[in-house]
Scaffold this motif. Structure first.
Motif, mmCIF file in Angstrom:
data_model
loop_
_atom_site.group_PDB
_atom_site.id
_atom_site.type_symbol
_atom_site.label_atom_id
_atom_site.label_comp_id
_atom_site.label_asym_id
_atom_site.label_seq_id
_atom_site.Cartn_x
_atom_site.Cartn_y
_atom_site.Cartn_z
ATOM 1 N N GLU A 70 46.600 35.880 43.476
ATOM 2 C CA GLU A 70 46.233 36.814 42.297
ATOM 3 C C GLU A 70 45.678 35.987 40.933
ATOM 4 O O GLU A 70 44.711 36.624 40.323
ATOM 5 C CB GLU A 70 47.543 37.342 41.713
ATOM 6 C CG GLU A 70 48.193 38.419 42.328
ATOM 7 C CD GLU A 70 49.030 37.853 43.636
ATOM 8 O OE1 GLU A 70 49.362 38.464 44.540
ATOM 9 O OE2 GLU A 70 49.109 36.426 43.617
ATOM 10 N N GLU A 95 42.050 35.785 41.456
ATOM 11 C CA GLU A 95 41.256 37.016 41.152
ATOM 12 C C GLU A 95 41.044 37.219 39.732
ATOM 13 O O GLU A 95 40.277 37.492 39.277
ATOM 14 C CB GLU A 95 42.269 38.331 41.571
ATOM 15 C CG GLU A 95 42.173 38.536 42.924
ATOM 16 C CD GLU A 95 41.122 39.289 43.761
ATOM 17 O OE1 GLU A 95 40.249 39.514 42.990
ATOM 18 O OE2 GLU A 95 41.340 39.487 44.803
ATOM 19 N N ILE A 96 41.942 36.835 38.953
ATOM 20 C CA ILE A 96 41.941 36.661 37.365
ATOM 21 C C ILE A 96 41.006 35.906 36.790
ATOM 22 O O ILE A 96 40.090 36.191 36.059
ATOM 23 C CB ILE A 96 43.422 36.525 36.810
ATOM 24 C CG1 ILE A 96 44.403 37.701 37.277
ATOM 25 C CG2 ILE A 96 43.333 36.610 35.294
ATOM 26 C CD1 ILE A 96 45.845 37.323 36.772
ATOM 27 N N ALA A 146 35.636 40.179 40.924
ATOM 28 C CA ALA A 146 37.016 40.469 41.583
ATOM 29 C C ALA A 146 37.014 41.167 42.967
ATOM 30 O O ALA A 146 35.850 41.989 43.122
ATOM 31 C CB ALA A 146 37.807 41.093 40.570
ATOM 32 N N VAL A 191 43.306 43.385 41.096
ATOM 33 C CA VAL A 191 44.261 42.211 41.116
ATOM 34 C C VAL A 191 45.670 42.734 41.583
ATOM 35 O O VAL A 191 46.179 43.803 41.139
ATOM 36 C CB VAL A 191 44.348 41.735 39.484
ATOM 37 C CG1 VAL A 191 45.389 40.674 39.459
ATOM 38 C CG2 VAL A 191 42.890 41.021 39.375
#
Length: 305
Positions: free
Chosen positions: A163, A166-167, A172, A177
Motif C-alpha cells: 500500500e 501505491e501511495i 496508481a 489503494v
C-alpha cells in the motif's frame, strides 16, 4: 541523420522522467564505436572505456546467447532487450503494465514462462522477494486458483507494505489503494511479509511454510528485491536451499547487469552460484541455467533449475 545526432536523440528520449536524471549513455550494439558519457563522445570499440557498461564483454556473455530452441535472430533480440532494459530502468515505463488492475513489472514473455512453469511443476509454495505493489504475487495466486491448487501458497517479502508503494508512486493501480489486500484470491493464497528478505523474521516464516510440505513437493523461488550483486548473492545464499530438486530459482532482472549496474548486478551473483563448489555447493545445491524454457526469444531473468 548522423550517429552523433541519433545518440543525442536517444539520450533525450531515454531521460529519467521520474527523477529528472538523464541517461548517461545508450551503448550501441554491433557498431565500431561506443558511447560513454552524456555528451555522447564516440570512442573506438577497442578503447577500454567502451567496456564501462560491458559493451565488449556483453557480446561474449552466455546470457545473451541464443536459447537452444529459439529461431530468433541473435542480433535483433540482443539489441531489442538491451534497449528494453535501459528504457525501463530510466523511464519506469514498465510500471504501467498491470495484471487484473494491479501493477506487475514483468515483460509479457516472462509472464507466459511463469504460468507455464507453474502449470507444469504444480508447486505448493512460491517464494517471492520484492513485493512492490503485489502484482507478481497476485498473478501467481491467480494461476493457483485457475489450476485448482487450493492449498498452494505464495509468500511475498518486502521491506515496504504494498500500500505504501501505491501511495508514494504514480501511476496508481487501477484497483486503488488497499483494494488488493481485500481481494479474496490475495487473502486465500498470499502471505505478505513486511521485512527484509535477509532478516531472521522472513527466514523463519519461510522455514515454517517449507516444513509443512511433504517431501519432494515443488518449491519455486523468485528473487526480485534489490539488484546489486552483493545483495542478490546474499538472497541466493538464503533462498536457494529451499528450491526443490527439478524446480526453479528465478533471479530476476539479470539484464540490469548490463543496462544499469555495469557488471555489478544480478548476473555476477548468478555466475557465482553456477560456479559454486565445495561447502558453498553443498549448502546451495547444484543449479544449471535452463535456457530450454525461453520459448519467446529472450528474457530479462535467469531461470535456474
Amino acid at each position: 541523420m548522423t550517429w552523433q545526432a541519433l545518440l543525442l536523440e536517444l539520450s533525450a528520449r531515454f531521460a529519467n522522467t521520474v527523477e529528472g536524471v538523464p541517461l548517461r549513455c545508450y551503448q550501441p550494439m554491433y557498431q565500431d564505436f561506443c558511447c560513454v558519457d552524456s555528451d555522447v563522445s564516440l570512442l573506438s570499440k577497442a578503447d577500454p572505456h567502451c567496456n564501462v557498461f560491458g559493451h565488449q564483454s556483453i557480446q561474449r556473455s552466455p546470457y545473451l546467447s541464443k536459447a537452444s530452441n529459439s529461431t530468433a535472430n541473435d542480433a535483433q533480440y540482443q539489441e531489442a532487450f538491451l534497449k528494453q532494459g535501459i528504457f525501463n530502468t530510466n523511464t519506469f515505463a514498465d510500471i504501467k503494465s498491470t495484471w487484473l488492475g494491479v501493477t506487475i513489472r514483468q515483460p509479457p514473455q516472462d509472464m507466459m514462462m511463469f504460468q507455464q512453469l507453474i502449470f507444469e511443476l504444480r508447486p505448493k509454495l512460491f517464494i517471492e522477494t520484492g513485493t512492490f505493489r503485489g502484482g507478481m504475487a497476485y498473478y501467481v495466486a491467480s494461476i493457483f486458483h485457475l489450476t485448482e491448487e487450493a492449498d498452494a501458497q505464495v509468500i511475498t517479502i518486502d521491506t515496504t507494505p504494498k500500500e505504501d508503494y501505491e501511495i508514494k508512486a504514480q501511476p496508481a493501480s487501477v484497483l486503488g489503494v488497499g483494494a488488493l489486500g481485500r481481494n479474496k484470491l490475495w487473502r486465500h493464497y498470499v502471505r505478505e511479509v513486511v521485512a527484509s528478505s535477509l532478516s531472521n523474521e522472513a527466514t523463519i516464516i519461510v522455514q515454517e511454510y517449507v516444513s509443512r510440505l511433504r517431501p519432494g513437493e515443488p518449491v519455486v523461488v523468485s528473487l526480485d528485491a534489490r539488484h546489486d550483486a552483493a545483495f542478490v548473492w546474499e538472497e541466493i545464499w538464503h533462498y536457494a536451499p529451499f528450491v526443490s530438486v527439478g524446480s526453479f530459482l528465478v533471479v530476476q532482472d539479470v539484464i540490469l547487469s548490463f543496462a544499469k549496474y555495469g557488471w555489478r548486478g544480478p548476473y555476477t551473483a548468478v555466475m557465482k552460484l553456477l560456479k559454486a563448489s565445495g561447502d558453498a555447493r553443498r549448502h546451495l545445491g547444484s543449479f544449471v541455467w535452463d535456457r530450454s524454457v525461453e520459448h519467446f526469444g529472450y528474457t530479462g531473468h535467469a531461470y535456474l533449475r
